[in-house]
Design an enzyme around this catalytic site. Sequence first.
Site, PDB file in Angstrom:
ATOM      1  N   ARG A  83       0.872  -1.272   0.085  1.00 44.46           N
ATOM      2  CA  ARG A  83       0.020   0.107  -0.029  1.00 44.46           C
ATOM      3  C   ARG A  83       0.879   1.357   0.003  1.00 44.46           C
ATOM      4  O   ARG A  83       1.795   1.436   0.867  1.00 44.46           O
ATOM      5  CB  ARG A  83      -0.854   0.103   1.153  1.00 44.46           C
ATOM      6  CG  ARG A  83      -1.769   1.391   1.271  1.00 44.46           C
ATOM      7  CD  ARG A  83      -2.472   1.289   2.707  1.00 44.46           C
ATOM      8  NE  ARG A  83      -3.055   2.646   2.764  1.00 44.46           N
ATOM      9  CZ  ARG A  83      -4.233   2.978   3.031  1.00 44.46           C
ATOM     10  NH1 ARG A  83      -5.483   1.983   2.607  1.00 44.46           N
ATOM     11  NH2 ARG A  83      -4.581   4.144   2.943  1.00 44.46           N
ATOM     12  N   ARG A  92      -4.174   5.829  -3.946  1.00 46.08           N
ATOM     13  CA  ARG A  92      -3.560   4.713  -3.049  1.00 46.08           C
ATOM     14  C   ARG A  92      -3.598   3.392  -4.001  1.00 46.08           C
ATOM     15  O   ARG A  92      -4.581   3.168  -4.713  1.00 46.08           O
ATOM     16  CB  ARG A  92      -4.752   4.705  -1.897  1.00 46.08           C
ATOM     17  CG  ARG A  92      -5.963   4.504  -2.158  1.00 46.08           C
ATOM     18  CD  ARG A  92      -6.924   5.390  -1.479  1.00 46.08           C
ATOM     19  NE  ARG A  92      -6.414   6.543  -0.891  1.00 46.08           N
ATOM     20  CZ  ARG A  92      -6.992   7.058   0.235  1.00 46.08           C
ATOM     21  NH1 ARG A  92      -7.533   6.400   1.114  1.00 46.08           N
ATOM     22  NH2 ARG A  92      -6.437   8.163   0.674  1.00 46.08           N
ATOM     23  N   ASP A  95      -7.239   0.002  -0.748  1.00 47.07           N
ATOM     24  CA  ASP A  95      -7.950   0.720   0.302  1.00 47.07           C
ATOM     25  C   ASP A  95      -8.940  -0.421   0.671  1.00 47.07           C
ATOM     26  O   ASP A  95      -9.847  -0.723   0.018  1.00 47.07           O
ATOM     27  CB  ASP A  95      -8.514   2.187  -0.036  1.00 47.07           C
ATOM     28  CG  ASP A  95      -8.928   2.970   1.118  1.00 47.07           C
ATOM     29  OD1 ASP A  95      -8.159   2.682   2.159  1.00 47.07           O
ATOM     30  OD2 ASP A  95      -9.357   3.844   0.972  1.00 47.07           O
ATOM     31  N   ASP A  97     -12.018  -0.844   3.527  1.00 51.44           N
ATOM     32  CA  ASP A  97     -12.763  -0.266   4.559  1.00 51.44           C
ATOM     33  C   ASP A  97     -13.805  -1.054   5.062  1.00 51.44           C
ATOM     34  O   ASP A  97     -14.852  -1.809   4.325  1.00 51.44           O
ATOM     35  CB  ASP A  97     -13.324   1.081   4.113  1.00 51.44           C
ATOM     36  CG  ASP A  97     -12.378   2.031   3.828  1.00 51.44           C
ATOM     37  OD1 ASP A  97     -11.192   2.140   4.678  1.00 51.44           O
ATOM     38  OD2 ASP A  97     -12.476   2.771   2.923  1.00 51.44           O
TER      39      ASP A  97
HETATM   40  N1  ROI Z   1     -12.798   8.268  -4.963  1.00 54.33           N
HETATM   41  C1  ROI Z   1     -13.107   7.256  -5.716  1.00 54.33           C
HETATM   42  N2  ROI Z   1     -13.853   7.381  -6.908  1.00 54.33           N
HETATM   43  N3  ROI Z   1     -13.063   6.153  -5.087  1.00 54.33           N
HETATM   44  C2  ROI Z   1     -12.312   5.901  -4.030  1.00 54.33           C
HETATM   45  O1  ROI Z   1     -12.108   4.520  -3.450  1.00 54.33           O
HETATM   46  C3  ROI Z   1     -11.754   6.841  -3.354  1.00 54.33           C
HETATM   47  N4  ROI Z   1     -11.258   6.714  -2.178  1.00 54.33           N
HETATM   48  C4  ROI Z   1     -10.635   7.713  -1.727  1.00 54.33           C
HETATM   49  C5  ROI Z   1     -10.730   9.210  -2.089  1.00 54.33           C
HETATM   50  C6  ROI Z   1      -9.480   9.873  -1.874  1.00 54.33           C
HETATM   51  C7  ROI Z   1     -11.644   9.960  -1.032  1.00 54.33           C
HETATM   52  N5  ROI Z   1     -11.478   9.448  -3.230  1.00 54.33           N
HETATM   53  C8  ROI Z   1     -12.014   8.230  -3.998  1.00 54.33           C
HETATM   54  O2  ROI Z   1      -9.897   7.502  -0.232  1.00 54.33           O
END
Ligand code: ROI
Length: 167
Positions: A83, A92, A95, A97
């Site tokens: 990561r 990133r 991610d 969550d």
């Molecule tokens: N924007 C999109 N479209 N998808 C994401 O997974 C995503 N993840 C984030 C931020 C930077 C807020 N923007 C994102 O963490």
Amino acid sequence: MTDAFIGLGSNLGDSVALLSEARIAIDQLAGCCIVAASSLYRSAPVGPQDQPDYFNAVLLIDTSMSAPALLAALQHLEQQAGRVRVRHWGERTLDLDILLYGGQVINQTNLQIPHPRLTERAFVLKPLLEISSHLTLPDGQSLAASCAATADQPICLHNDSRWSVVP
Ligand code: ROI
């Protein structure tokens, strides 16, 4: 066993491969099995616009892990995927969550469930509702109503056999 929804996102490296591998790794976690997987979606970044489009998906899992143990396991998978997080709200590699964990509300410094920005983001709500169309928050709030309010955030299905063929 508890039902939990996991959000997956990536916009660095080979995102589709990273998400597909993460999906397999989550299914292989002790005490976790995937019950449903959304399609893969592609969307413009929420946050700074000078970064690549994101790929996103949501998994519904059945787990015997506590929420903190699940968080630790997901963070370990993020690290294993190498990561990289360049800046706040920036690009990133991977991610992962926890969006919802049973009907629980958890407010710890490093773990907030429901995910605090879940209701504002089409890239979470679209795949979430695809696999659970009548889903509500623990307080009864309809996520379909939240999703309708994000109609100004363009998001499209992304067909890729690497995601489709994962068991
Ligand atoms: N924007 C999109 N479209 N998808 C994401 O997974 C995503 N993840 C984030 C931020 C930077 C807020 N923007 C994102 O963490």
